[in-house]
Design a protein around this motif. Structure first.
Motif, PDB file in Angstrom:
ATOM      1  N   LEU A  74       0.830  -1.195   0.000  1.00 57.65           N
ATOM      2  CA  LEU A  74       0.000   0.000   0.000  1.00 57.65           C
ATOM      3  C   LEU A  74       0.871   1.256   0.000  1.00 57.65           C
ATOM      4  N   GLN A  75       0.438   2.237  -0.773  1.00 61.01           N
ATOM      5  CA  GLN A  75       1.088   3.540  -0.784  1.00 61.01           C
ATOM      6  C   GLN A  75       0.193   4.517  -0.022  1.00 61.01           C
ATOM      7  N   VAL A  76       0.644   4.955   1.139  1.00 65.05           N
ATOM      8  CA  VAL A  76      -0.170   5.783   2.031  1.00 65.05           C
ATOM      9  C   VAL A  76      -0.161   7.223   1.532  1.00 65.05           C
ATOM     10  N   LEU A  77      -1.374   7.781   1.351  1.00 68.58           N
ATOM     11  CA  LEU A  77      -1.518   9.077   0.688  1.00 68.58           C
ATOM     12  C   LEU A  77      -1.994  10.194   1.609  1.00 68.58           C
ATOM     13  N   GLU A  78      -2.815   9.865   2.606  1.00 64.72           N
ATOM     14  CA  GLU A  78      -3.455  10.935   3.372  1.00 64.72           C
ATOM     15  C   GLU A  78      -3.914  10.407   4.722  1.00 64.72           C
ATOM     16  N   ARG A  79      -3.682  11.190   5.765  1.00 65.45           N
ATOM     17  CA  ARG A  79      -4.152  10.821   7.106  1.00 65.45           C
ATOM     18  C   ARG A  79      -5.580  11.317   7.262  1.00 65.45           C
ATOM     19  N   LEU A  80      -6.488  10.378   7.584  1.00 71.14           N
ATOM     20  CA  LEU A  80      -7.904  10.721   7.676  1.00 71.14           C
ATOM     21  C   LEU A  80      -8.371  10.950   9.101  1.00 71.14           C
ATOM     22  N   GLY A  81      -7.724  10.327  10.065  1.00 72.61           N
ATOM     23  CA  GLY A  81      -8.173  10.488  11.435  1.00 72.61           C
ATOM     24  C   GLY A  81      -7.329   9.681  12.398  1.00 72.61           C
ATOM     25  N   GLU A  82      -7.633   9.854  13.695  1.00 70.17           N
ATOM     26  CA  GLU A  82      -6.861   9.178  14.733  1.00 70.17           C
ATOM     27  C   GLU A  82      -7.767   8.821  15.896  1.00 70.17           C
ATOM     28  N   GLY A  83      -7.540   7.643  16.466  1.00 68.57           N
ATOM     29  CA  GLY A  83      -8.210   7.233  17.682  1.00 68.57           C
ATOM     30  C   GLY A  83      -7.174   6.927  18.738  1.00 68.57           C
ATOM     31  N   SER A  84      -7.645   6.493  19.901  1.00 67.03           N
ATOM     32  CA  SER A  84      -6.711   6.214  20.984  1.00 67.03           C
ATOM     33  C   SER A  84      -5.867   4.987  20.683  1.00 67.03           C
ATOM     34  N   GLY A  86      -5.385   3.702  17.246  1.00 65.14           N
ATOM     35  CA  GLY A  86      -4.794   3.630  15.923  1.00 65.14           C
ATOM     36  C   GLY A  86      -5.032   4.880  15.102  1.00 65.14           C
ATOM     37  N   GLU A  87      -4.448   4.881  13.903  1.00 68.76           N
ATOM     38  CA  GLU A  87      -4.576   5.973  12.956  1.00 68.76           C
ATOM     39  C   GLU A  87      -5.141   5.438  11.652  1.00 68.76           C
ATOM     40  N   VAL A  88      -5.942   6.250  10.978  1.00 66.08           N
ATOM     41  CA  VAL A  88      -6.580   5.839   9.736  1.00 66.08           C
ATOM     42  C   VAL A  88      -6.061   6.697   8.594  1.00 66.08           C
ATOM     43  N   TYR A  89      -5.707   6.024   7.483  1.00 67.21           N
ATOM     44  CA  TYR A  89      -5.147   6.708   6.322  1.00 67.21           C
ATOM     45  C   TYR A  89      -5.914   6.306   5.064  1.00 67.21           C
ATOM     46  N   ARG A  90      -5.863   7.171   4.086  1.00 67.23           N
ATOM     47  CA  ARG A  90      -6.227   6.783   2.720  1.00 67.23           C
ATOM     48  C   ARG A  90      -4.966   6.269   2.056  1.00 67.23           C
ATOM     49  N   ALA A  91      -5.081   5.109   1.393  1.00 63.52           N
ATOM     50  CA  ALA A  91      -3.908   4.505   0.763  1.00 63.52           C
ATOM     51  C   ALA A  91      -4.303   3.942  -0.590  1.00 63.52           C
ATOM     52  N   TYR A  92      -3.301   3.820  -1.456  1.00 60.73           N
ATOM     53  CA  TYR A  92      -3.515   3.232  -2.775  1.00 60.73           C
ATOM     54  C   TYR A  92      -3.061   1.776  -2.731  1.00 60.73           C
ATOM     55  N   ASP A  93      -3.977   0.867  -3.102  1.00 55.00           N
ATOM     56  CA  ASP A  93      -3.686  -0.565  -3.125  1.00 55.00           C
ATOM     57  C   ASP A  93      -3.260  -0.939  -4.533  1.00 55.00           C
ATOM     58  N   VAL A 100      -7.936   2.571  -0.744  1.00 54.52           N
ATOM     59  CA  VAL A 100      -8.511   1.824   0.367  1.00 54.52           C
ATOM     60  C   VAL A 100      -8.283   2.625   1.634  1.00 54.52           C
ATOM     61  N   ALA A 101      -8.940   2.199   2.715  1.00 55.09           N
ATOM     62  CA  ALA A 101      -8.695   2.778   4.032  1.00 55.09           C
ATOM     63  C   ALA A 101      -7.741   1.855   4.777  1.00 55.09           C
ATOM     64  N   GLY A 144       7.050  -3.432  11.862  1.00 52.99           N
ATOM     65  CA  GLY A 144       6.636  -3.429  13.254  1.00 52.99           C
ATOM     66  C   GLY A 144       5.283  -2.844  13.532  1.00 52.99           C
ATOM     67  N   ARG A 145       4.554  -2.404  12.496  1.00 52.67           N
ATOM     68  CA  ARG A 145       3.237  -1.786  12.717  1.00 52.67           C
ATOM     69  C   ARG A 145       2.134  -2.671  12.169  1.00 52.67           C
ATOM     70  N   PRO A 146       1.288  -3.222  13.045  1.00 52.34           N
ATOM     71  CA  PRO A 146       0.144  -4.006  12.572  1.00 52.34           C
ATOM     72  C   PRO A 146      -0.904  -3.076  11.961  1.00 52.34           C
ATOM     73  N   GLY A 147      -1.593  -3.589  10.949  1.00 49.18           N
ATOM     74  CA  GLY A 147      -2.645  -2.799  10.338  1.00 49.18           C
ATOM     75  C   GLY A 147      -3.603  -3.657   9.544  1.00 49.18           C
ATOM     76  N   LEU A 148      -4.748  -3.083   9.207  1.00 51.01           N
ATOM     77  CA  LEU A 148      -5.710  -3.740   8.320  1.00 51.01           C
ATOM     78  C   LEU A 148      -6.153  -2.741   7.278  1.00 51.01           C
ATOM     79  N   TRP A 149      -6.554  -3.238   6.112  1.00 50.44           N
ATOM     80  CA  TRP A 149      -7.026  -2.338   5.068  1.00 50.44           C
ATOM     81  C   TRP A 149      -8.396  -2.797   4.582  1.00 50.44           C
ATOM     82  N   THR A 150      -9.245  -1.822   4.285  1.00 47.74           N
ATOM     83  CA  THR A 150     -10.648  -2.071   3.985  1.00 47.74           C
ATOM     84  C   THR A 150     -11.078  -1.206   2.800  1.00 47.74           C
ATOM     85  N   ASP A 151     -12.339  -1.427   2.376  1.00 46.54           N
ATOM     86  CA  ASP A 151     -12.929  -0.509   1.398  1.00 46.54           C
ATOM     87  C   ASP A 151     -12.910   0.912   1.954  1.00 46.54           C
TER      88      ASP A 151
END
Length: 856
Positions: A74-84, A86-93, A100-101, A144-151
Motif C-alpha cells: 500500500l502507498q499511504v496518501l493521506e491521514r484521515l483520522g486518529e483514535g486512541s 490507531g490511525e486511519v489513512y487513505r492509501a492506494y492498493d 482503500v482505508a 513493526g506496525r500491525p494494520g488492516l485495510w478495507t474498502d
C-alpha cells in the motif's frame, strides 16, 4: 472506513473513461454524473465488465510526491483520522488498483497480545463478504506496525442530519433495520463479534447501501482500563453486561444495535448518564433503558422491535433472523405487487450494464471484447445481482427472487431495449448463456446461444470474437448436459479453426483444450485425456507470476484423471498441489478453494482416509457458508456431501445430524433444493436411522418418501424402485422375510424391465430377494440367486466395490447356512481383507462382515 472528499461524479468519470477509452463526451453529462446513484450504477457496470473479461487499468498509481510512505503493497496518501488505539489513512492498493482505508495500530511497546489479537480478528473479518458489512481485504505487520485495510467508503454516518427527514418514512426505517440485522447475521455467522455497534460506525455509501464498519474500534474497548471515556459516546450503546465487566458477545451486539436504532430514530440516547460511573450505577441497579414505544413519528411495530433488542437479559434479545422476519412482516404489502416492477428495473440495469460495458469496450479495443474469464465466479455474479436487487426497489422486498428468474426477465427485455443494435444483443445473450452455464442450466444457455446467433445474422460484417465466445459456451452447455461427444466435436472444430491463428497460449484456445480433456474424462477415455494434458499442459505456471488461474485448472484435471484411473495416492497429492497453487496465487478466490477442497475430500474417501476426508469436507462447508450463506443451494449440497462421507466413515450419529440439518434447510427454504435432492436426503436419513436402531422412524420415512416419489414421477421411476429396495432390505433386517420377499420380487421385475437384467441396481434387488428367500428356508433358490448377483457385480464393478462386498457378505452367510462345503476359510479371509482394504479396520461394514463370517 470512510472518506467524504471524493464526489461520486469523479468516480463515475473514471469508470466511463476506462470503459470507453475516451472522456470527450463526458462534459455534457457532468451534472448527471454528480448523482451518487448514477455513480453506483456505473460501479456495477464496471464490476460486470471485470467479471466478463475486462482488465483493470495498469496505470502507475499515484505520483511519488503524493505518497507519505509505503506500508507493504500500500502507498499511504493521506491521514484521515486518529483514535486512541490507531490511525486511519487513505492509501492506494497496487493489487486492487484503487484507494482503500488503512488502519494502523499505534506503535507502542508492551502490547504484543493486542497486536496479535488485532491481526487474528482482522483476518477472520476478511472472510466475511456481505453487501452490508465493510469489506476487510486483509491484515499484516510491516516495519513493526500491525494494520488492516478495507474498502474506502464515500458517504455519511447514520446520525447525519441529512437522513433525519428520510426516517419519517417507514420504508427507509425498515431498510436501515434490515440492513444492520443482515450485517450482524453475517458477522455472527462467521463466528465473530463486532463489539462496537454505534451510529458513527454505520455509513450509507454512494449506492444508498447501509454499511456496518470500523471493526478495529472494538479492539479499543478491550484494552480500556477503568472504563472508556464518555466523550466518545460508545458506552451509551454498550450492553449492560459489558458495562459491568463481561466480554462482548453476539448478544451484546444485539443490544448495541437496539440502542443505535433508538438514537438514530428518536434523536436521543436510550440511557441518560453523564459519566462512566453513572452508567455503571444505572445498570447495576437493574434499570431498563427507555422504551421506544410512544415516540412521536415512530411506528409502534418498529419501536417494539427496538425494545426487544435492548432487553436486559442477553438470552431474551431477539436474534438477527427474527429481526429480519419482523421487518418483512411489517412490510405487509403483497410480494406480487412489487415483483414485476423490481424485475423490470433489474433487467434494465443488467442489459444496460452489459451493453455499455461490452460495446464501449468493443469500440475501444475490438480484440479484447470477447476474452472469456477462465473461471466463472458464481459468488461475484451473485454479489452483483444482490446489489441490483437491493437498489431499484423502494420496498426492499425483492431479495427472494432467484437468479434464474432475473436472468430470464433480462433475456426477455433484450429485444425491446436493443432492437436496432444486433451486435449488442448478441453480446448480452452470450453473457446470459455464460451465466446460465454458471448456474448449471445448459438448456437455458443453449436458448441464449441460439438467440445470439440469430442476432449475428443481422450484422453487415462478421464479429469473430463474439462467435468464438458463443462456440465455447455451446461446448460448455453440451458438457453440462452429458452430451460429451458433441461437446468434444465443437471444441475440436474450434481448435482446428483457431489454434494456429490465435496460438496455444490464447485463453480461448486453452479453454477449448480443457473441454477436450474434461469431456474425455467423463467418457472414460482416460489415456486420451492424459495425452492431451501431457502435450498441452505439461508445465504448470508458477502461481506467484501467473495472471490467470489455469495452473489450478490443470492440477484439478490431473487429480480427477488419477482418481478415475484408480491412482488414488497421486490424486491426493495432486489435489494438495492444486490447493497449494491457490494459496500462492495472488488472485485466488474462495470459490476455487472450495472446489479444490471438494476434490481432495473425494480423493481421500477412495483411500479410506476418512478423518482427512471429513476435515476437508468440513472446510468446504465453512467456505460455502461464508461465500453463499447457509440458506444456499451450494451450502446444502456441501452438507449432503459431508453427511455421505460421515456415513461411509461409520460416523452414523454425525451423519444423522448433518442430514437432519439438511432436511430442515430444505423445509425452510424449498427453492434451494430439487425434488431429487429432497428425496435423496430423506432416503439417506432413513438408512442412517435404520442403521442406528431407529427402525420404526426409518421405515416411516421410507414410506413417506415413496409416496412423495410416486406422486412426483410414477411408481416405476428409479427413485421409487430404490426406496422399495431400501424397504425390503429393512424388512430382511427385521426378520420380516415373507413381506421382504414379496416386495423384492416385485422390485426385481420392475428394475429388470426398466434397467436391464445385468444393471447393478437390478443385481442388488436380486441379492435382496435371495436374503429373504434364505430367511424363509428356501436355501437352494437363495444360493443360486446369490451366486448370480455376486458374480455379475464382481465382473462389472470389481471385487472391492461396496456393492460387490455387500453381495459377498450375504452370499458367504448363505453358503455357510445352506452349502458349507463350498465356503472355505481362505475365501472368508479374502473377503474380510477386501473389506479392510476398502473401508478400514473399524468401519461398520467391516465389523458387520466379521460378525457375520466369524467361525462358529
Amino acid at each position: 472506513m470512510s472518506r467524504d472528499k471524493d464526489p461520486a461524479g469523479g468516480r463515475a468519470r473514471r469508470i466511463l473513461e476506462r470503459l470507453t477509452g475516451s472522456s470527450e463526451s463526458l462534459e455534457e453529462s457532468a451534472g448527471r454524473l454528480e448523482d451518487s446513484r448514477v455513480a453506483e450504477r456505473l460501479r456495477q457496470i464496471e464490476q460486470l465488465f471485470l467479471l466478463h473479461g475486462g482488465e483493470r487499468d495498469n496505470g502507475s498509481g499515484p505520483d511519488a510526491a503524493d505518497v507519505l510512505f509505503d506500508w507493504g503493497h500500500l502507498q499511504v496518501l493521506e491521514r484521515l483520522g486518529e483514535g486512541s488505539f490507531g490511525e486511519v489513512y487513505r492509501a492506494y492498493d497496487r493489487t486492487l488498483d484503487r484507494d482503500v482505508a488503512l488502519k494502523l495500530l499505534k506503535s507502542e511497546r508492551g502490547r504484543p497480545f493486542q497486536s496479535q489479537l488485532f491481526i487474528h480478528e482482522a483476518r477472520q473479518l476478511a472472510l466475511v463478504r456481505h453487501r452490508n458489512v465493510l469489506a476487510v481485504h486483509g491484515a499484516a505487520v510491516h516495519e513493526g506496525r500491525p494494520g488492516l485495510w478495507t474498502d474506502l467508503i464515500v458517504g455519511h454516518t447514520a446520525h447525519d442530519e441529512r437522513y433525519r427527514e428520510s426516517f419519517e418514512r417507514l420504508d427507509a426505517v425498515l431498510e436501515l433495520v434490515e440492513s444492520l440485522a443482515l450485517a450482524l447475521q453475517a458477522v455472527h455467522g462467521a463466528g465473530l463479534v463486532h463489539g462496537d455497534v454505534k451510529p458513527s460506525n454505520i455509513m450509507r455509501d454512494a449506492s444508498g447501501e447501509w454499511i456496518l464498519m470500523d471493526f478495529g474500534a472494538s479492539l479499543d474497548q478491550r484494552r480500556a482500563q477503568g472504563g472508556p471515556a464518555m466523550t466518545s459516546g460508545t458506552p451509551l450503546y454498550m450492553a449492560p453486561e459489558v458495562v459491568l465487566g463481561a466480554p462482548p458477545t453476539p448478544e451484546s451486539d444485539l443490544y448495541s444495535l437496539g440502542a443505535t436504532l433508538y438514537r438514530v430514530l428518536t434523536g436521543e440516547a436510550p440511557v441518560q448518564a453523564g459519566d462512566w460511573k453513572g452508567l455503571q450505577a444505572f445498570h447495576e441497579a437493574g434499570r431498563q433503558p427507555a422504551s421506544a414505544v410512544g415516540h412521536a413519528g415512530l411506528d409502534r411495530r418498529v419501536a417494539r422491535l427496538v425494545d426487544a433488542l435492548m432487553r436486559r437479559k442477553p438470552g431474551d434479545r431477539i436474534r438477527p433472523e427474527e429481526v429480519i422476519e419482523r421487518v418483512r412482516s411489517i412490510r405487509a404489502a403483497p410480494q406480487r405487487r412489487f415483483r414485476l416492477a423490481a424485475l423490470a428495473s433489474i433487467a434494465v440495469l443488467l442489459v444496460l450494464g452489459l451493453t455499455l460495458t461490452s460495446m464501449g469496450f468493443y469500440r475501444a479495443n475490438e480484440a479484447r471484447i470477447e476474452a472469456e474469464r477462465e473461471q466463472r465466479n458464481n459468488a461475484a455474479v451473485n454479489e452483483f445481482l444482490q446489489r441490483a436487487l437491493a437498489s431499484p426497489s423502494t420496498t426492499g422486498r425483492v431479495r427472494d427472487l432467484k437468479v434464474e428468474e432475473m436472468l430470464l426477465k433480462a433475456a426477455d427485455d433484450v429485444m425491446p431495449s436493443l432492437a436496432d443494435q444486433p451486435a449488442a444483443r448478441a453480446v448480452v445473450h452470450r453473457v446470459l448463456a455464460e451465466s446460465f452455464n454458471t448456474l448449471r442450466m445448459p438448456h437455458r444457455a443453449e436458448e441464449q446461444i441460439a438467440i445470439a446467433r440469430k442476432a449475428m445474422k443481422e450484422l453487415e460484417r462478421p464479429l469473430p470474437e463474439i462467435e468464438r465466445g458463443l462456440t465455447l459456451q455451446a461446448a460448455r452447455a453440451l458438457e453440462l448436459d452429458d452430451r460429451h461427444d458433441e461437446s468434444i466435436a465443437i471444441a475440436e472444430d474450434f481448435l482446428a479453426r483457431n489454434s494456429t491463428v490465435l496460438g496455444e497460449s490464447d485463453r480461448q484456445v486453452r479453454w477449448a483444450r480443457i473441454y477436450q480433456i474434461t469431456n474425455r474424462l467423463s467418457l472414460g477415455r482416460y489415456d486420451e485425456a492424459e495425452d492431451l494434458l501431457d502435450t498441452y499442459f505439461a508445465e504448470v505456471p508458477a502461481p506467484e507470476t501467473a495472471t490467470r488461474h489455469f495452473g489450478y485448472e490443470i492440477l484439478q484435471a490431473r487429480a480427477n484423471l488419477y482418481r478415475m484411473q484408480g491412482r488414488y495416492d497421486q490424486a491426493v497429492e495432486t489435489a494438495k498441489e492444486a490447493l497449494d497453487w491457490l494459496d500462492r496465487f495472488p488472485r485466488s478466490r474462495p470459490i476455487n478453494r472450495a472446489s479444490a477442497l471438494s476434490n481432495l475430500a473425494l480423493n481421500y474417501t477412495h483411500l479410506g482416509q476418512w478423518e482427512a476426508a471429513i476435515e476437508a469436507a468440513g472446510d468446504v462447508l465453512d467456505l460455502q457458508a461464508r461465500i453463499f450463506g447457509e440458506r444456499s443451494q451450494e451450502y446444502l449440497e456441501s452438507l449432503i456431501n459431508l453427511s455421505g462421507i460421515q456415513r461411509e466413515a461409520g460416523q452414523l450419529e454425525a451423519s444423522r445430524e448433518s442430514l437432519v440439518r439438511a432436511r430442515e434447510l430444505m423445509l425452510e427454504n424449498p427453492d434451494i433444493a430439487s425434488a431429487e435432492q429432497r428425496l435423496g436426503v430423506s432416503m439417506n436419513l432413513a438408512n442412517v436411522l435404520n442403521a442406528t436402531g431407529e427402525q420404526a422412524r426409518g421405515e416411516a420415512m421410507i414410506r413417506e418418501a415413496m409416496d412423495f416419489a410416486t406422486a412426483q414421477w410414477g411408481e416405476n421411476n428409479l427413485n421409487v424402485l430404490k426406496l422399495e429396495y431400501n424397504l425390503a432390505e429393512l424388512m430382511n433386517q427385521q426378520g420380516r422375510f415373507e413381506a421382504a420377499a414379496a416386495l423384492a420380487s416385485l422390485t426385481l421385475e420392475k428394475k429388470a424391465a426398466a434397467l436391464g437384467e445385468t444393471h447393478a441396481f437390478t443385481l442388488l434387488s436380486m441379492d435382496n430377494l435371495a436374503v429373504a428367500l434364505g430367511g424363509l428356508g428356501r436355501g437352494e433358490e437363495a444360493v443360486e440367486l446369490h451366486d448370480r448377483a455376486y458374480a455379475a457385480l464382481d465382473g462389472q464393478l470389481g471385487a472391492g466395490h461396496p456393492f460387490t462386498l455387500l453381495a459377498g457378505r450375504h452370499r458367504a452367510a448363505a453358503l455357510r447356512q445352506f452349502s458349507p462345503g463350498r465356503l472355505s476359510a481362505e475365501a472368508v479371509d479374502a473377503l474380510l481383507q477386501r473389506h479392510v482394504e476398502t473401508f478400514g479396520e473399524d468401519h461398520p461394514d467391516t465389523l458387520r462382515a466379521r460378525a457375520l463370517l466369524a467361525p462358529e
